[in-house]
Design a protein around this motif. Structure first.
Motif, PDB file in Angstrom:
ATOM      1  N   ASP A  68       0.828  -1.208   0.000  1.00  0.00           N
ATOM      2  CA  ASP A  68       0.000   0.000   0.000  1.00  0.00           C
ATOM      3  C   ASP A  68       0.862   1.258   0.000  1.00  0.00           C
ATOM      4  OD1 ASP A  68      -2.354  -1.421  -0.075  1.00  0.00           O
ATOM      5  OD2 ASP A  68      -2.768  -1.208   2.078  1.00  0.00           O
ATOM      6  N   ARG A  69       1.933   1.266   0.743  1.00  0.00           N
ATOM      7  CA  ARG A  69       2.814   2.440   0.804  1.00  0.00           C
ATOM      8  C   ARG A  69       3.490   2.687  -0.542  1.00  0.00           C
ATOM      9  NH1 ARG A  69       5.415   1.979   6.784  1.00  0.00           N
ATOM     10  NH2 ARG A  69       3.557   2.726   7.864  1.00  0.00           N
ATOM     11  N   ARG A  70       3.799   1.626  -1.266  1.00  0.00           N
ATOM     12  CA  ARG A  70       4.423   1.796  -2.578  1.00  0.00           C
ATOM     13  C   ARG A  70       3.436   2.396  -3.572  1.00  0.00           C
ATOM     14  NH1 ARG A  70       6.678  -3.877  -3.901  1.00  0.00           N
ATOM     15  NH2 ARG A  70       5.169  -4.434  -2.335  1.00  0.00           N
ATOM     16  N   LEU A  71       2.150   2.176  -3.354  1.00  0.00           N
ATOM     17  CA  LEU A  71       1.126   2.716  -4.257  1.00  0.00           C
ATOM     18  C   LEU A  71       0.834   4.188  -3.981  1.00  0.00           C
ATOM     19  CD1 LEU A  71      -1.491  -0.184  -4.439  1.00  0.00           C
ATOM     20  CD2 LEU A  71       0.214   0.479  -6.145  1.00  0.00           C
ATOM     21  N   GLU A  72       1.125   4.638  -2.772  1.00  0.00           N
ATOM     22  CA  GLU A  72       0.893   6.044  -2.422  1.00  0.00           C
ATOM     23  C   GLU A  72       1.898   6.921  -3.135  1.00  0.00           C
ATOM     24  OE1 GLU A  72       1.019   6.641   1.787  1.00  0.00           O
ATOM     25  OE2 GLU A  72      -0.432   5.056   2.177  1.00  0.00           O
ATOM     26  N   GLN A  73       1.428   8.093  -3.555  1.00  0.00           N
ATOM     27  CA  GLN A  73       2.326   9.044  -4.192  1.00  0.00           C
ATOM     28  C   GLN A  73       3.030   9.891  -3.143  1.00  0.00           C
ATOM     29  OE1 GLN A  73      -0.311  11.225  -6.911  1.00  0.00           O
ATOM     30  NE2 GLN A  73       1.051  10.547  -8.544  1.00  0.00           N
ATOM     31  N   SER A  74       4.271  10.203  -3.410  1.00  0.00           N
ATOM     32  CA  SER A  74       4.987  11.114  -2.522  1.00  0.00           C
ATOM     33  C   SER A  74       4.477  12.528  -2.781  1.00  0.00           C
ATOM     34  CB  SER A  74       6.485  11.052  -2.807  1.00  0.00           C
ATOM     35  OG  SER A  74       6.766  11.639  -4.071  1.00  0.00           O
TER      36      SER A  74
END
Length: 107
Positions: A8-14
């Motif tokens: 899930d964190r990898r899918l979030e945009q910075s």
């Protein structure tokens, strides 16, 4: 940490990616608006509306009324007329897929 949370964190945009997306979206709008501006300039020049208003040329009108330098005004007029003969480039520019700089270079 579970693998689902990591995924899930990898899918979030910075924040940088989000701001970058906003910038590119706005650039697309600016390109599309510039396309519309050039359409209006072409029509204004073709109809000689600048002459009705007492100006020597469309470039002189753009210089006086819009603040474009004379070289920039002439280039915009040239590109505006060229786009009428280049439907694929015109279409790409109208959607924001091409920038004015790229269209200017192509024409």
């Amino acid at each position: 940490m579970s693998s689902i949370v990591q995924f899930d964190r990898r899918l979030e945009q910075s924040d940088g990616e989000k701001q970058g997306d906003q910038i590119t979206e706005l650039c697309g709008y600016i390109c599309a608006a510039t396309h519309h501006l050039l359409e209006l300039i072409r029509e204004f020049d073709e109809q000689l509306y600048w002459a009705e208003l007492g100006f020597q040329s469309c470039a002189h009108w753009l210089n006086f009324k819009c603040g474009f330098g004379m070289n920039s005004a002439r280039e915009r007029i040239r590109v505006a007329h060229a786009l009428a003969r280049l439907p694929k480039i015109d279409a790409a520019f109208s959607t924001g897929a091409l920038s004015y700089s790229k269209v200017r270079a192509i024409t």
